[in-house]
Write a protein that holds these residues in place. Structure first.
Motif, PDB file in Angstrom:
ATOM      1  N   LYS A   1      12.396   9.102  -1.175  1.00 20.66           N
ATOM      2  CA  LYS A   1      11.306  10.050  -0.866  1.00 20.66           C
ATOM      3  C   LYS A   1      10.203   9.985  -1.921  1.00 20.66           C
ATOM      4  O   LYS A   1       9.014  10.075  -1.605  1.00 20.66           O
ATOM      5  N   VAL A   2      10.603   9.836  -3.186  1.00 25.67           N
ATOM      6  CA  VAL A   2       9.599   9.711  -4.250  1.00 25.67           C
ATOM      7  C   VAL A   2       8.748   8.460  -4.006  1.00 25.67           C
ATOM      8  O   VAL A   2       7.517   8.493  -4.126  1.00 25.67           O
ATOM      9  N   VAL A   3       9.415   7.373  -3.658  1.00 26.92           N
ATOM     10  CA  VAL A   3       8.696   6.113  -3.404  1.00 26.92           C
ATOM     11  C   VAL A   3       7.704   6.325  -2.254  1.00 26.92           C
ATOM     12  O   VAL A   3       6.537   5.889  -2.316  1.00 26.92           O
ATOM     13  N   LEU A   4       8.163   7.025  -1.226  1.00 28.93           N
ATOM     14  CA  LEU A   4       7.309   7.313  -0.064  1.00 28.93           C
ATOM     15  C   LEU A   4       6.054   8.081  -0.496  1.00 28.93           C
ATOM     16  O   LEU A   4       4.928   7.755  -0.100  1.00 28.93           O
ATOM     17  N   PHE A   5       6.273   9.060  -1.363  1.00 29.49           N
ATOM     18  CA  PHE A   5       5.163   9.892  -1.831  1.00 29.49           C
ATOM     19  C   PHE A   5       4.158   9.063  -2.639  1.00 29.49           C
ATOM     20  O   PHE A   5       2.941   9.227  -2.501  1.00 29.49           O
ATOM     21  N   GLU A   6       4.669   8.190  -3.486  1.00 27.29           N
ATOM     22  CA  GLU A   6       3.783   7.385  -4.333  1.00 27.29           C
ATOM     23  C   GLU A   6       2.830   6.539  -3.481  1.00 27.29           C
ATOM     24  O   GLU A   6       1.640   6.427  -3.791  1.00 27.29           O
ATOM     25  N   TYR A   7       3.359   5.950  -2.444  1.00 24.60           N
ATOM     26  CA  TYR A   7       2.489   5.135  -1.575  1.00 24.60           C
ATOM     27  C   TYR A   7       1.500   6.017  -0.819  1.00 24.60           C
ATOM     28  O   TYR A   7       0.331   5.666  -0.653  1.00 24.60           O
ATOM     29  N   TRP A   8       1.978   7.159  -0.374  1.00 22.90           N
ATOM     30  CA  TRP A   8       1.074   8.057   0.384  1.00 22.90           C
ATOM     31  C   TRP A   8      -0.087   8.508  -0.508  1.00 22.90           C
ATOM     32  O   TRP A   8      -1.247   8.440  -0.130  1.00 22.90           O
ATOM     33  N   HIS A   9       0.256   8.931  -1.725  1.00 24.08           N
ATOM     34  CA  HIS A   9      -0.735   9.531  -2.605  1.00 24.08           C
ATOM     35  C   HIS A   9      -1.787   8.522  -3.067  1.00 24.08           C
ATOM     36  O   HIS A   9      -2.966   8.837  -3.225  1.00 24.08           O
ATOM     37  N   THR A  10      -1.363   7.283  -3.301  1.00 20.56           N
ATOM     38  CA  THR A  10      -2.304   6.275  -3.812  1.00 20.56           C
ATOM     39  C   THR A  10      -3.110   5.630  -2.684  1.00 20.56           C
ATOM     40  O   THR A  10      -4.110   4.958  -2.942  1.00 20.56           O
ATOM     41  N   GLY A  11      -2.626   5.818  -1.457  1.00 17.21           N
ATOM     42  CA  GLY A  11      -3.344   5.215  -0.325  1.00 17.21           C
ATOM     43  C   GLY A  11      -3.051   3.736  -0.157  1.00 17.21           C
ATOM     44  O   GLY A  11      -3.805   3.023   0.502  1.00 17.21           O
ATOM     45  N   TYR A  12      -1.970   3.286  -0.761  1.00 16.87           N
ATOM     46  CA  TYR A  12      -1.611   1.864  -0.624  1.00 16.87           C
ATOM     47  C   TYR A  12      -0.485   1.701   0.389  1.00 16.87           C
ATOM     48  O   TYR A  12       0.331   2.591   0.578  1.00 16.87           O
ATOM     49  N   TYR A  13      -0.465   0.499   0.972  1.00 15.63           N
ATOM     50  CA  TYR A  13       0.617   0.157   1.890  1.00 15.63           C
ATOM     51  C   TYR A  13       1.622  -0.699   1.121  1.00 15.63           C
ATOM     52  O   TYR A  13       1.206  -1.576   0.372  1.00 15.63           O
ATOM     53  N   PRO A  14       2.894  -0.460   1.316  1.00 17.43           N
ATOM     54  CA  PRO A  14       3.849  -1.327   0.619  1.00 17.43           C
ATOM     55  C   PRO A  14       3.762  -2.753   1.156  1.00 17.43           C
ATOM     56  O   PRO A  14       3.410  -2.955   2.324  1.00 17.43           O
TER      57      PRO A  14
END
Lengths: 638, 345
Positions: B328-341
């Motif tokens: 979930k933390v990883v999910l949040f990091e991508y959401w917040h930065t606006g980057y796609y994994p």
């Protein structure tokens, strides 16, 4: 008439016989292929009481009968790693690199010869045809001595392997046993063809025999290319093994062993790389001869030779980054870890150095072309725009070489406020770098177009429209490349990787479409003056030498990177390197070692050049004053 | 044409005055802001403007009979570019990069001034004049160079050899290659194929496109998209898990990685190097989610051999968080930065 027909029949028969002899090694080796698959299986079956052991291919995931021994688990000691009081890996590195330099050179030069000889045969202008023929002969003459050195270095390489890495070499030669002799016999075929090709030059210089001679160059190149493919299969196997099970046991399918995940990209990359390297070395030879020339005639000849060699080298240099891109893509597809180690991890710094070298290659090429415009009357009109090309090239180059993680002191890191610079850090990622290199290549294409029309004025009725169209085309190309490079930051990574396709397509469209359009426009164009061969600055020749040195350095670097990515494996994930040298060298040590290899190669190749000049000196050369602007004539007969 | 060149000259003079002000510390570097999201292209455009400006200036001065010799044009442009990198760009650029750019620009200047024989002759004329020393002034200059150059080289050598008290430069592998698989809380995850189980649509199905459509906008401000506010209680699926990940992030990670995930948390500057900046396009934007999962789980002590010199104090979060919390933390990091994994399809 009858005599002529007899000669033709005889030469066709000779050619057929030659082809048959060349195919003989393969035919002879075929039974051994079959034995390679069945005999050991039979032995294994006997030992296990008719039980056949099967294994699963580590790459193809197919099942096969185990016919080979597992990869040896080596230990550091005199049995597996005998040594002198020196790092064995460095000795092997040196032997391998020198063999590769010469191997690449002697494989590339016959391809040039084939192209140039063909141009000479089909050209209607007899004087020009003679020039091409002389040039092709000059090329092959240079490569002949280099060929002997290649064979000697190959022998040294094998002895180094046998002496310092016996366990590993024994395993590798066991795996490749079915094709080992084909490789050796093909060397014999290559040598035979090369000698007939060289010594038969004068005897087969006219009419139908010339075509036979030309056909021999085709055969020579086919053998050379197959030889290289076979050698590539070994390094392909070491990086991405296939055809063996998890223990490294051969499963009887030699095609699987050869056709590994990275074999094809390696083949393409090496063909293009060899050609670009060969062109660079011949161009450097011509530059050296140009600078040492005493007469205008000699200068004219070597100026022309340097130009042709450079043009051929650059023709193969332009697609080289794309072939490299494919290779890296396949590396990522094969093992993500390997890709990250190469481009984002341990070896990433070496890729920055590689980018620097690629930039030097393109900058040198552009510089040479601008200098070459100096020997054309009418090309002055382009001179005042060169500063803008310099600016575009420099911007592309700076973006291309910017590291993502910068070298900095802790104090600088704190002042910057993070590991990545918020402005320049953005240039460190692939999206920007793709943009940078494509801008550089497109600018090189533009320089070539200017060079090609330097002393000409188009006479076609639609010339004005054509020029405007070309200008708009280039402007759109730059816009598209830069736009995609910026857009790449705003989209998912997998889509971003795909963006390289339209970027490359844009660059290649410029290359092919603009060259074609320019050729059509310049057909029957009004000449403002002749190309005054030999009237080029000495700086241009140093640019050619720079080009060749950068090629050599880059080849050494890329070979090191490719080999180092296996880290502590002899054969990736199959056979571990347990020698004391199973670590990655520092960047500084690697750079010094590469520089030493480059220096050694250039010293020895100068010796080769000198040997070549000894032969030429025996022929009396009439010392004639060169006529400015005249077509360079062959300086010596063969 | 003349009007255009005059306009160019104006731009050139204005640019030079501005840069001069920055060098003398009269005008702050931030006077013309580098706009977040456009900074890299802004820098290139600025330099392009300067080049156009200098062309106009050179043309105008030439027309006025005050042409600047080619030698000084070349040297002047090179010095300008070095000063631009040093005083205009912020935050400060490390010396190694300035040295690279300085070398490239020097080569570029050489290519420009020697592109044609005429230009090359013009450029080297002052150098030849000093070497030939036909006039008194040139003779004096030649003697000066004879004395100054060895002193200068000696000074550089002395400076290079002198032991320094500052910490040495350390090359660091920021993104070491990950292992093929990692074991967290007893379960093995294959890094190349595993997926974040919370990247799901409101129906609970794995849906990369749905999550990609709901991340924040990149560029200025990093704004949330309309109807994609994770803190809306009605949300289900992806956005709900982003909120839960955010809560975990702000309870555990933001002290170092910062409120804006830019690596500038409360404790960030106590560490060397400071924590990773997730908003940089070269960190999580370049990596698979599973890579982040592996790094978060194993922390600094779990770095592989390649991660030399293992300069990370991040704790192995598998000892403090559950597998679900890490995802979930990883999910949040991508959401917040606006980057796609990164994905490999």
């Amino acid at each position: 008439m009858g005599l002529l027909a007899g000669k033709r029949v005889f030469s066709i028969m000779a050619l057929c016989m030659m082809v048959s002899l060349l195919l003989l090694p393969i035919v002879v080796a075929l039974p051994s292929l079959a034995i390679g698959e069945e005999a050991p299986a039979g032995d294994a079956a006997k030992k296990d009481g008719d039980k056949v052991e099967k294994g699963r291919d580590v790459y193809y995931k197919t099942e096969g009968i185990v016919v080979g021994a597992p990869a040896p688990k080596t230990v550091d000691g005199p049995r597996d790693y005998p040594r002198y009081n020196f790092e064995s890996r460095v000795l092997l590195w040196f032997a391998n690199q020198q063999h590769l330099y010469y191997g690449s050179f002697v494989l590339a030069v016959p391809i040039f010869c084939m192209i140039i000889e063909f141009m000479g045969v089909v050209t209607k202008d007899k004087a020009l045809a003679k020039r091409y023929d002389q040039l092709a002969y000059d090329f092959i003459k240079i490569s002949l001595t280099a060929y002997s050195l290649t064979a000697i270095l190959g022998g040294i390489l094998i002895f180094t392997f046998l002496t310092l890495y016996p366990a590993f070499f024994s395993y590798l030669s066991g795996i490749f046993r079915p094709v080992m002799h084909i490789y050796a016999l093909m060397f014999v075929a290559e040598s035979g063809t090369l000698y007939i090709y060289y010594y038969g030059w004068d005897k087969m210089k006219e009419g139908f025999l010339k075509w036979i001679h030309l056909s021999m160059s085709v055969i020579l190149n086919i053998i050379g290319t197959l030889l290289m493919f076979l050698a590539n299969s070994w390094i392909g196997f070491m990086m991405s093994p296939a055809g063996v099970d998890e223990q490294g046991r051969y499963l009887g399918n030699i095609w699987h062993v050869i056709h590994t995940a990275l074999w094809n990209p390696l083949n393409l990359h090496r063909i293009l790389g060899n050609m670009a390297f060969g062109g660079g070395v011949v161009a450097a030879y011509a530059a050296y001869k140009f600078l040492a020339s005493k007469t205008d005639e000699d200068r004219a000849h070597y100026d022309w030779m340097g130009y042709i060699a450079m043009a051929l080298g650059v023709a193969f240099l332009i697609p080289l980054p794309f072939a490299g891109y494919w290779l890296m893509r396949e590396v990522y597809a094969y093992r993500q870890q390997m890709g990250i180690t190469l481009m984002g991890g341990l070896l990433a710094w070496l890729f920055i150095i590689q980018a620097t070298m690629i930039g030097i290659l393109f900058l040198s090429t552009n510089y040479y072309l601008w200098q070459a415009m100096g020997r054309m009357r009418g090309a002055e009109k382009y001179q005042r725009y060169i500063k803008y090309l310099v600016f575009i090239l420099a911007c592309g180059y700076m973006v291309f070489i910017t590291p993502h993680t910068m070298v900095m002191t802790p104090a600088e890191l704190k002042a910057m406020g993070g590991q990545q610079h918020p402005v320049l850090g953005n240039y460190g990622v692939m999206s920007a770098k793709n943009g940078g290199i494509n801008v550089i290549i497109t600018t090189t294409v533009l320089s070539f177009v200017w060079y090609m029309r330097g002393n000409k004025v188009s006479t076609v009725s639609w010339a004005k429209f054509g020029n405007i169209f070309m200008g708009i085309f280039f402007a759109c190309a730059y816009f598209n490349i830069i736009f995609l490079a910026v857009y790449g930051y705003y989209i998912p990574a997998n889509v971003r990787v795909g963006l390289s396709v339209p970027q490359v397509a844009t660059t290649l469209s410029c290359l092919f479409f603009m060259f074609a359009l320019n050729s059509v426009m310049m057909k029957g164009a009004k000449q403002l003056g002749p190309i005054e061969w030999g009237k080029i600055s000495a700086r241009s020749q140093y640019a050619l030498i720079m080009l060749a040195t950068a090629f050599t350095w880059m080849m050494g670097l890329m070979g090191y990177i490719r080999s180092s990515v296996r880290l502590f494996w002899h054969v990736n994930e199959i056979m571990r390197d347990n020698s004391p040298w199973a670590y990655t060298h520092t960047v500084g040590f690697a750079a010094n070692m590469i520089s030493f290899n480059v220096l050694f190669f250039w010293i020895t190749i100068l010796f080769v050049f000198w040997l070549g000049s000894l032969g030429a000196k025996k022929v009396p050369v009439e010392s004639k004053a060169g006529i400015p602007g005249s077509i360079p004539q062959p300086i010596a007969s063969h | 044409m003349k009007a255009l060149m005059s306009l160019g000259a104006l731009i050139g003079v204005a640019g030079l005055l501005l840069l001069g002000g920055m060098v003398l510390d009269v005008v702050p570097s931030t006077y013309i802001r580098l706009v977040e999201g456009y900074m890299p292209i802004q820098m290139l455009l600025e330099v392009a403007c300067y080049v156009i400006g200098f062309t106009g200036l050179s043309y105008t001065l030439n027309a006025m009979g005050m042409a600047i010799p080619r030698f000084w044009q070349g040297i002047g442009f090179w010095v300008f570019f070095l000063l631009y990198l040093k005083y205009r760009m912020y935050p400060p650029i490390p010396f190694s990069v300035r040295a690279m750019y300085g070398t490239v620009s020097l080569v570029a200047v050489f290519m420009w001034v020697s592109a044609s024989e005429e230009d090359w002759q013009k450029f080297k004329q002052p150098i030849m004049n000093v070497l030939d020393a036909q006039t008194g002034g040139n003779r004096l200059l030649r003697y000066l160079y004879l004395v100054l150059l060895p002193i200068l080289i000696g000074g550089f050598s002395f400076n290079a050899m002198m032991p320094k008290s500052e910490e040495p430069i350390e090359l660091r592998t920021v993104h070491p290659a990950p292992p093929a698989s990692t074991k967290v809380h007893g379960k093995t995850y294959t890094l190349q194929t595993s997926q974040n189980p919370y990247r799901v649509n409101p129906e609970g199905k794995y849906d990369q496109e749905f999550s990609n459509a709901n991340i924040v906008e990149q560029g200025m401000g990093r704004l949330m998209k309309p109807n994609a506010n994770p803190w809306d209680d009605k949300n289900q699926g992806y956005l709900k898990y982003v909120r839960e990940g955010g809560e975990i992030f702000y309870q555990n990670c933001h002290f170092c990685h910062g409120d804006n995930l830019n690596g500038r948390g409360l404790h960030a500057f106590a560490f060397n190097p400071i924590p990773a900046n997730f908003t940089d396009p070269g960190t999580i934007a370049q990596l698979q989610e599973t890579f982040i999962f592996w790094r978060v789980s194993k922390g600094g002590i779990g770095l592989p051999n390649e991660g030399f010199p293992w300069a990370s104090v991040m704790p192995p979060w598998e000892q403090h968080l559950t597998v679900d919390e890490i995802w979930k933390v990883v999910l949040f990091e991508y959401w917040h930065t606006g980057y796609y994994p990164r994905t490999w399809d």
